[in-house]
Scaffold this active site. Sequence first.
Site, mmCIF file in Angstrom:
data_model
loop_
_atom_site.group_PDB
_atom_site.id
_atom_site.type_symbol
_atom_site.label_atom_id
_atom_site.label_comp_id
_atom_site.label_asym_id
_atom_site.label_seq_id
_atom_site.Cartn_x
_atom_site.Cartn_y
_atom_site.Cartn_z
ATOM 1 N N GLU A 138 3.584 -6.713 8.226
ATOM 2 C CA GLU A 138 3.858 -5.281 8.046
ATOM 3 C C GLU A 138 4.763 -5.032 6.846
ATOM 4 O OE1 GLU A 138 2.334 -2.709 9.854
ATOM 5 O OE2 GLU A 138 1.183 -4.505 10.366
ATOM 6 N N ASP B 117 -10.246 0.556 -24.306
ATOM 7 C CA ASP B 117 -10.505 0.497 -22.876
ATOM 8 C C ASP B 117 -10.709 1.864 -22.255
ATOM 9 O OD1 ASP B 117 -10.184 -2.164 -22.457
ATOM 10 O OD2 ASP B 117 -8.050 -2.044 -22.021
ATOM 11 N N PRO C 17 0.833 -1.216 0.000
ATOM 12 C CA PRO C 17 0.000 0.000 0.000
ATOM 13 C C PRO C 17 0.864 1.261 0.000
ATOM 14 C CG PRO C 17 -0.143 -1.156 2.109
ATOM 15 C CD PRO C 17 0.624 -2.045 1.191
ATOM 16 N N ARG D 98 -4.069 -9.414 -20.243
ATOM 17 C CA ARG D 98 -5.093 -9.153 -21.267
ATOM 18 C C ARG D 98 -4.588 -8.228 -22.374
ATOM 19 N NH1 ARG D 98 -7.759 -4.429 -20.843
ATOM 20 N NH2 ARG D 98 -9.697 -5.082 -21.814
HETATM 21 N N1 ADE Z 1 -0.775 -4.953 0.031
HETATM 22 C C1 ADE Z 1 -1.637 -4.512 0.969
HETATM 23 N N2 ADE Z 1 -2.409 -3.514 0.482
HETATM 24 C C2 ADE Z 1 -2.019 -3.319 -0.805
HETATM 25 C C3 ADE Z 1 -2.416 -2.425 -1.830
HETATM 26 N N3 ADE Z 1 -3.375 -1.508 -1.640
HETATM 27 N N4 ADE Z 1 -1.787 -2.506 -3.006
HETATM 28 C C4 ADE Z 1 -0.806 -3.398 -3.208
HETATM 29 N N5 ADE Z 1 -0.387 -4.261 -2.283
HETATM 30 C C5 ADE Z 1 -0.980 -4.234 -1.093
#
Ligand code: ADE
Length: 240
Positions: free
Chosen positions: A113, A170, A86, A155
């Site tokens: 984590e 797309d 994230p 794809r």
């Molecule tokens: N791992 C945990 N959350 C994630 C996200 N939003 N994008 C990519 N990998 C992740």
Amino acid sequence: MRIDVVTIFPGYLAPLREALLGRAIEAGLVELGVHDLRDWTHDVHQAVDDSPYGGGPGMVMRPQVWGEALDAVLGDAPARLVVPTPAGRPFTQATAQAWAGEERLVFACGRYEGIDQRVVDAYAQRMPVDEVSIGDYVLVGGEVAVLVMVEAVVRLLPGVLGNPVSAQEDSFSDGLLEGPAYTRPVSWRGLDVPDVLRSGNHAAIARWRRDRALERTAARRPDLLDALPDHALDRTDRAF
Ligand code: ADE
């Protein structure tokens, strides 16, 4: 293209062998390897994580086991290493298009984590490494993000989609969201297909589709409209 995924939950990646992706693998357009990170542990508990230096909640994945796993999976062939997190740069259609030109992608799925940062830092010295996020929310691990990214990339590979024009048209490929689509019947629950789509007037249909795409983008993703370069809009477009 060859794709490898290293994970502690290989079963999570099973959907990659279904439907469109499964057919691409069977047709030899994509080679897929899914590897269990625990195969590279040496202790009875097969531990892949440890507590974080500096304290704090959660566990961090240990660098030694990742190093051994990635050395084995990468071998000597050139590849791009992708680490879903994230905290990464956003994965977009442009990322998918760029990666579709790669010979080989290797995905390292973190849990807990995250992975000890030295793993990314060490491999970045010898190959391209991308830490990427699929959106502003937190998943429990990288596996679902890999499903998303692999599908978006595969794809786009030549021969994977029955009709290559679908990929060219797309959402996002021209910087706009795609407008609405309709099929038979002409009238359903009192709602009619817009007349222009049945007119046979190709120029009028193209203009109508462009207008709906602009309208939808302005309503739902004004950030995309703002990001369009000036030359991407014609005179009629500028009304939006
Ligand atoms: N791992 C945990 N959350 C994630 C996200 N939003 N994008 C990519 N990998 C992740």
